[in-house]
Design a protein around this motif. Structure first.
Motif, PDB file in Angstrom:
ATOM      1  N   GLY A  98     -15.747 116.506  43.888  1.00 23.24           N
ATOM      2  CA  GLY A  98     -16.507 116.357  42.647  1.00 23.24           C
ATOM      3  C   GLY A  98     -17.927 115.868  42.865  1.00 23.24           C
ATOM      4  O   GLY A  98     -18.771 115.977  41.971  1.00 23.24           O
ATOM      5  N   ARG A  99     -18.206 115.305  44.037  1.00 27.60           N
ATOM      6  CA  ARG A  99     -19.571 114.829  44.307  1.00 27.60           C
ATOM      7  C   ARG A  99     -20.433 115.898  44.989  1.00 27.60           C
ATOM      8  O   ARG A  99     -21.587 115.658  45.295  1.00 27.60           O
ATOM      9  CB  ARG A  99     -19.515 113.569  45.182  1.00 27.60           C
ATOM     10  N   LEU A 100     -19.872 117.066  45.231  1.00 28.00           N
ATOM     11  CA  LEU A 100     -20.635 118.124  45.901  1.00 28.00           C
ATOM     12  C   LEU A 100     -21.706 118.697  44.973  1.00 28.00           C
ATOM     13  O   LEU A 100     -21.528 118.732  43.752  1.00 28.00           O
ATOM     14  CB  LEU A 100     -19.703 119.266  46.338  1.00 28.00           C
ATOM     15  N   ARG A 101     -22.806 119.133  45.578  1.00 31.96           N
ATOM     16  CA  ARG A 101     -23.883 119.809  44.855  1.00 31.96           C
ATOM     17  C   ARG A 101     -24.025 121.219  45.410  1.00 31.96           C
ATOM     18  O   ARG A 101     -23.575 121.500  46.523  1.00 31.96           O
ATOM     19  CB  ARG A 101     -25.212 119.058  45.057  1.00 31.96           C
ATOM     20  N   VAL A 102     -24.698 122.063  44.663  1.00 26.94           N
ATOM     21  CA  VAL A 102     -24.991 123.414  45.158  1.00 26.94           C
ATOM     22  C   VAL A 102     -25.749 123.293  46.481  1.00 26.94           C
ATOM     23  O   VAL A 102     -26.657 122.472  46.598  1.00 26.94           O
ATOM     24  CB  VAL A 102     -25.819 124.211  44.125  1.00 26.94           C
ATOM     25  N   GLY A 103     -25.328 124.061  47.468  1.00 26.45           N
ATOM     26  CA  GLY A 103     -25.958 124.003  48.791  1.00 26.45           C
ATOM     27  C   GLY A 103     -25.163 123.174  49.778  1.00 26.45           C
ATOM     28  O   GLY A 103     -25.348 123.297  50.987  1.00 26.45           O
ATOM     29  N   ASP A 104     -24.270 122.315  49.287  1.00 28.12           N
ATOM     30  CA  ASP A 104     -23.447 121.514  50.200  1.00 28.12           C
ATOM     31  C   ASP A 104     -22.412 122.397  50.894  1.00 28.12           C
ATOM     32  O   ASP A 104     -22.076 123.478  50.411  1.00 28.12           O
ATOM     33  CB  ASP A 104     -22.725 120.398  49.443  1.00 28.12           C
ATOM     34  N   VAL A 105     -21.912 121.878  52.019  1.00 23.03           N
ATOM     35  CA  VAL A 105     -21.008 122.677  52.846  1.00 23.03           C
ATOM     36  C   VAL A 105     -19.628 122.030  52.904  1.00 23.03           C
ATOM     37  O   VAL A 105     -19.509 120.814  53.016  1.00 23.03           O
ATOM     38  CB  VAL A 105     -21.587 122.823  54.274  1.00 23.03           C
ATOM     39  N   VAL A 106     -18.606 122.854  52.801  1.00 26.05           N
ATOM     40  CA  VAL A 106     -17.228 122.390  52.989  1.00 26.05           C
ATOM     41  C   VAL A 106     -16.621 123.207  54.132  1.00 26.05           C
ATOM     42  O   VAL A 106     -17.196 124.194  54.575  1.00 26.05           O
ATOM     43  CB  VAL A 106     -16.368 122.573  51.716  1.00 26.05           C
ATOM     44  N   GLY A 107     -15.444 122.779  54.596  1.00 23.05           N
ATOM     45  CA  GLY A 107     -14.684 123.588  55.547  1.00 23.05           C
ATOM     46  C   GLY A 107     -13.675 124.405  54.759  1.00 23.05           C
ATOM     47  O   GLY A 107     -13.104 123.935  53.773  1.00 23.05           O
ATOM     48  N   LEU A 108     -13.472 125.643  55.185  1.00 25.10           N
ATOM     49  CA  LEU A 108     -12.568 126.506  54.429  1.00 25.10           C
ATOM     50  C   LEU A 108     -11.719 127.300  55.411  1.00 25.10           C
ATOM     51  O   LEU A 108     -12.207 127.750  56.455  1.00 25.10           O
ATOM     52  CB  LEU A 108     -13.415 127.469  53.581  1.00 25.10           C
ATOM     53  N   ARG A 109     -10.451 127.434  55.107  1.00 26.16           N
ATOM     54  CA  ARG A 109      -9.616 128.358  55.881  1.00 26.16           C
ATOM     55  C   ARG A 109      -8.573 128.949  54.953  1.00 26.16           C
ATOM     56  O   ARG A 109      -8.126 128.319  54.010  1.00 26.16           O
ATOM     57  CB  ARG A 109      -9.001 127.681  57.116  1.00 26.16           C
ATOM     58  N   GLY A 110      -8.180 130.164  55.244  1.00 27.70           N
ATOM     59  CA  GLY A 110      -7.232 130.876  54.403  1.00 27.70           C
ATOM     60  C   GLY A 110      -7.500 132.361  54.503  1.00 27.70           C
ATOM     61  O   GLY A 110      -8.242 132.792  55.382  1.00 27.70           O
ATOM     62  N   PRO A 111      -6.931 133.178  53.630  1.00 27.28           N
ATOM     63  CA  PRO A 111      -6.028 132.774  52.551  1.00 27.28           C
ATOM     64  C   PRO A 111      -4.604 132.624  53.071  1.00 27.28           C
ATOM     65  O   PRO A 111      -4.231 133.269  54.047  1.00 27.28           O
ATOM     66  CB  PRO A 111      -6.114 133.967  51.602  1.00 27.28           C
ATOM     67  N   TYR A 112      -3.856 131.784  52.403  1.00 26.95           N
ATOM     68  CA  TYR A 112      -2.479 131.536  52.807  1.00 26.95           C
ATOM     69  C   TYR A 112      -1.518 131.840  51.664  1.00 26.95           C
ATOM     70  O   TYR A 112      -1.892 131.811  50.495  1.00 26.95           O
ATOM     71  CB  TYR A 112      -2.324 130.073  53.225  1.00 26.95           C
ATOM     72  N   GLY A 113      -0.287 132.045  52.049  1.00 26.08           N
ATOM     73  CA  GLY A 113       0.783 132.125  51.072  1.00 26.08           C
ATOM     74  C   GLY A 113       0.972 133.508  50.466  1.00 26.08           C
ATOM     75  O   GLY A 113       0.258 134.461  50.782  1.00 26.08           O
ATOM     76  N   THR A 114       1.977 133.571  49.622  1.00 30.02           N
ATOM     77  CA  THR A 114       2.330 134.835  48.976  1.00 30.02           C
ATOM     78  C   THR A 114       1.518 135.022  47.695  1.00 30.02           C
ATOM     79  O   THR A 114       0.935 134.073  47.179  1.00 30.02           O
ATOM     80  CB  THR A 114       3.819 134.866  48.614  1.00 30.02           C
ATOM     81  N   ALA A 115       1.500 136.243  47.228  1.00 25.08           N
ATOM     82  CA  ALA A 115       0.704 136.594  46.055  1.00 25.08           C
ATOM     83  C   ALA A 115       1.616 136.995  44.908  1.00 25.08           C
ATOM     84  O   ALA A 115       2.807 137.257  45.105  1.00 25.08           O
ATOM     85  CB  ALA A 115      -0.229 137.739  46.421  1.00 25.08           C
ATOM     86  N   TRP A 116       1.069 137.029  43.721  1.00 27.65           N
ATOM     87  CA  TRP A 116       1.804 137.607  42.591  1.00 27.65           C
ATOM     88  C   TRP A 116       2.033 139.083  42.905  1.00 27.65           C
ATOM     89  O   TRP A 116       1.102 139.764  43.349  1.00 27.65           O
ATOM     90  CB  TRP A 116       1.004 137.453  41.294  1.00 27.65           C
TER      91      TRP A 116
END
Ligand SMILES: Cc1cc2nc3c(=O)[nH]c(=O)nc-3n(C[C@H](O)[C@H](O)[C@H](O)COP(=O)(O)OP(=O)(O)OC[C@H]3O[C@@H](n4cnc5c(N)ncnc54)[C@H](O)[C@@H]3O)c2cc1C
Ligand code: SF4
Ligand code: SF4
Lengths: 289, 372
Positions: A98-116
């Motif tokens: 919630g404290r992130l601003r536009v331009g900030d960076v996160v770590g991301l991995r995926g996609p995981y799991g089953t789908a509809w």
């Protein structure tokens, strides 16, 4: 014993399953009190190009030195678009998000799991049963359905929130209704502006005439809502094979070896989060399982 | 030393003192030796330098909630049953760095853990433990996402197994089909007889090691003695578990009142999951440095007996000990079979020995069966 509802997408992992990819916040949209949608784009262009997900799948979102949480992709399953993550600020990690601003960076991995199982749902009437943040993993289904409207029959969206101001995606409701998505909304507590239903989501079933032979139910939200939603569907003779639920469990790895998300024989991150109710029925009703 | 080296599947015989030579060969090949050694109050698996570090002449007594070292009246090298901690500690360490992340201006840099995997020679692996490794292989390596650090350690390990001729009071590997004779997957397997070791060759690597040691083909009487000792061991399991109606017995009794009964004794202390050679659950934590610019992502052992394990926003899926013990036991003996095609229990008995209140899964299963 338990077959995945749909085959998981090809694993993106190259350098080990816990490999993270930096992704940048390109847009933040406030959806409701303490719920925001973050659109993320991988820094690595190749990754952004390769990445594709199916509605219902989730990513692990990571903040350095804080932690990692499973979050469903809530945007349209269109290739190379920013990935939407609608996040409720629930605790440690999500509050830090919630404290992130536009331009900030996160770590991301995926996609995981089953789908509809969208392929299997073709030609069916859909009854989508959601509460609170549970609408997020179903929004990609709505986008898909609207793009392929002729492939589906009647579509009902039963959606509940605590109060009217807790409702997600309200600015999109008109466009959904224009595509003949039949919205049935309810809140736990109304305010002066609210003209709709007050009460729990499963109650909304009483407003519908469902054809059990050709209706599939897709449910996501608080487990108690899912449970009563299933009872209502079964009471209308919808076969349990036509009921799909997305389950929430604690997840540390997302790839089936941290053990946290087990539900009987299933790893929810791998055989789920989307299950056919027929598959998890023996364990679903067992208290504290 | 005959010119020919023994074939895979062949049985050789080596003098007891020549085990030192085997160790030496392994060390020359670059292996770090891990083996049983005398700790303060228990036989533990640890780094050893040579044969002198083995617990020669020592045995152990195990019972529910009881473990005691005991001097033997002989000089057996491997005359104990099992160490408290299994080889899991080395192949799947309790704390493992997955990656390091460094903040670089606007973005961050990620370094996978490039430390080369150690090359361990595991000395004294029991049948149940070897089976446990095969089970963990399936957990970590068979899916879409094999675990690289585990794979590296496992592939580089040399396994010198030792057949078990004196099972302990908490053992039931025979019920689980996991022992006492070591199954496939070893490089060399010893059986300790009074004067000699009979050595079975399990791999090309094992063959190479043995070929550099004085050996002769095992004689008929020696092989007969091995067979006899193992047959006798099979008859002397301290515990027994009837697996004929598993997994259904547990699946059909998820609300059995015996779970409440166990919950009154169980402390949710997590001991059983820590000592179990197959338990694999983990947590992932961040360990930032003081500047906050660098953080290590660590994988650490976790346990389904901890409250936080099942935490989701708004509560815990398994708030009570009853639900956690039920999760553990049904995972071991029932859902594991659905997940990985075999039981998650090898009958090593550690969870019985090291449970502070002596909870005994063989007895708990029997109690559930007695009252269905
Ligand atoms: C498949 C899946 C999809 C999800 N999709 C969304 C989504 O689209 N939007 C959204 O807002 N939320 C979603 N959630 C829930 C979200 O992951 C949790 O709200 C979040 O993990 C809470 O973490 P926290 O640190 O902020 O909260 P805290 O309560 O402080 O949690 C502390 C720790 O517990 C763990 N934890 C707590 N709740 C969960 C949980 N439900 N799952 C896994 N770990 C948990 C986290 O590791 C966290 O570090 C999803 C959960 C799952 C399993
Ligand atoms: S459950 Fe107990 S007896 Fe079975 S393998 Fe684990 S520690 Fe050994
Ligand atoms: S069964 Fe025994 S060892 Fe396992 S958590 Fe309970 S008290 Fe601890």
């Amino acid at each position: 014993m338990m077959k995945p509802t749909t085959a998981p997408a090809t694993p993106p992992a190259r350098n080990g399953p816990m490999r993270l990819y930096p992704a940048r916040v390109v847009e933040i949209k406030e959806e409701a009190y303490a719920i925001m949608t973050y659109s993320l784009v991988f820094d690595d262009e190749g990754m952004q190009r390769r990445y594709s997900f199916q509605p219902g799948q989730f990513n692990m979102v990571y903040l350095p030195a804080i932690g990692e949480v499973p979050i469903s992709v809530s945007s349209a399953p269109a290739p190379q678009q920013p990935l939407g993550h609608t996040i409720r600020f629930a605790g440690n990690v999500t509050r830090a998000i919630g404290r992130l601003r536009v331009g900030d960076v996160v770590g991301l991995r995926g996609p995981y799991g089953t789908a509809w199982p969208l392929e299997r749902l073709r030609g069916q009437d859909l009854c989508i049963v959601t509460g609170g943040i549970g609408l997020a993993p179903l929004r990609p289904v709505l986008y898909h359905v609207m793009q392929h409207r002729a492939d589906f029959g009647r579509i009902f969206l039963l959606y509940g929130a605590r109060t009217p101001s807790d409702m997600l995606y309200t600015d999109e409701f008109d466009s959904w209704e224009r595509q003949e998505i039949n919205l049935r909304l309810t809140v736990d507590r109304a305010d002066e502006s609210w003209r709709g239903n007050v009460g729990v989501v499963p109650m909304l079933f009483y407003q519908l005439r469902l054809d059990p032979k050709k209706t599939s139910v897709l449910a996501c939200g608080p487990e108690i809502m899912i449970r009563f939603g299933i009872y209502e569907a079964l009471a209308r003779r919808i076969p349990k094979e036509q009921i799909y639920v997305s389950m929430e469990r604690n997840m540390k790895c997302g790839v089936g070896f941290c053990g946290h998300c087990q539900l009987g024989p299933a790893f929810v991150c791998r055989e789920g989060p989307v299950f056919s109710y027929a598959a998890i029925e023996p364990f679903f009703g067992v208290e504290d399982f | 030393m005959p010119d020919l080296t023994p074939n895979i599947g062949a049985f050789a015989s080596i003098a007891k003192e020549d085990l030192a030579r085997v160790f030496q060969v392994l060390q020359e090949m670059g292996y770090t030796l891990l083996g049983p050694t005398l700790g303060e109050t228990a036989i533990v698996y640890d780094e050893i330098e040579g044969v002198d570090d083995l617990p020669i002449g020592w045995g152990d007594e195990q019972e529910a909630a009881t473990y005691r070292l005991r001097p033997r009246n002989d000089t057996a090298y491997f005359g104990y049953t099992l160490a408290p901690q299994s080889w899991k500690r080395f192949l799947y360490p309790p704390v493992q760095k997955l990656l390091t992340l460094t903040v670089q201006g606007e973005t961050f840099e990620i370094d996978g853990n490039a430390e080369p995997a150690p090359r361990y020679a595991l000395i004294g692996v029991r049948a149940c433990e070897l089976r446990a490794m095969a089970i963990q292989d399936r957990v970590f390596l068979s899916g879409h996402f094999p675990v690289p650090d585990y794979r590296a350690r496992r592939q580089r390990a040399f396994v010198l197994a030792v057949n078990c001729t004196e099972p302990g009071n908490t053992c039931f590997c025979a019920s689980m089909g996991a022992g006492p004779r070591v199954g496939p997957g070893f490089d060399l397997a010893l059986t300790e007889l009074e004067e000699i070791f009979v050595v079975e060759v399990g791999s090309e690597l094992g063959r190479q090691v043995l070929s550099q040691t004085p050996w002769r083909p095992a004689g008929a009487f020696e092989l007969q003695n091995v067979r006899r000792a193992l047959a006798e061991a099979e008859q002397h399991m301290g515990r027994h578990l009837d697996t004929s109606d598993l997994p259904d017995l547990l699946y059909q009794n998820l609300e059995h009142r015996h779970w409440d009964q166990v919950a009154q004794r169980c402390l949710s202390c997590t001991n059983c999951t820590q000592v179990c050679p197959t338990c694999f659950c983990s947590d992932v934590l961040d360990q930032p440095d003081l500047t906050g610019q660098r953080t290590d992502r660590l994988r650490v052992w976790d346990s389904c007996f901890s409250l936080a394990f099942s935490h989701v926003h708004g509560g815990n899926i398994r708030p009570h000990t009853r639900s956690r013990y039920r999760q553990w036991l049904t995972h071991k003996l029932a859902s594991w079979i659905d997940q990985f095609g075999s039981s998650g229990c090898v009958g090593c008995g550690r969870c019985i020995t090291w449970c502070p209140v002596g909870i005994d899964l063989t007895a708990e299963v029997a109690a559930i069966r007695a009252e269905v």
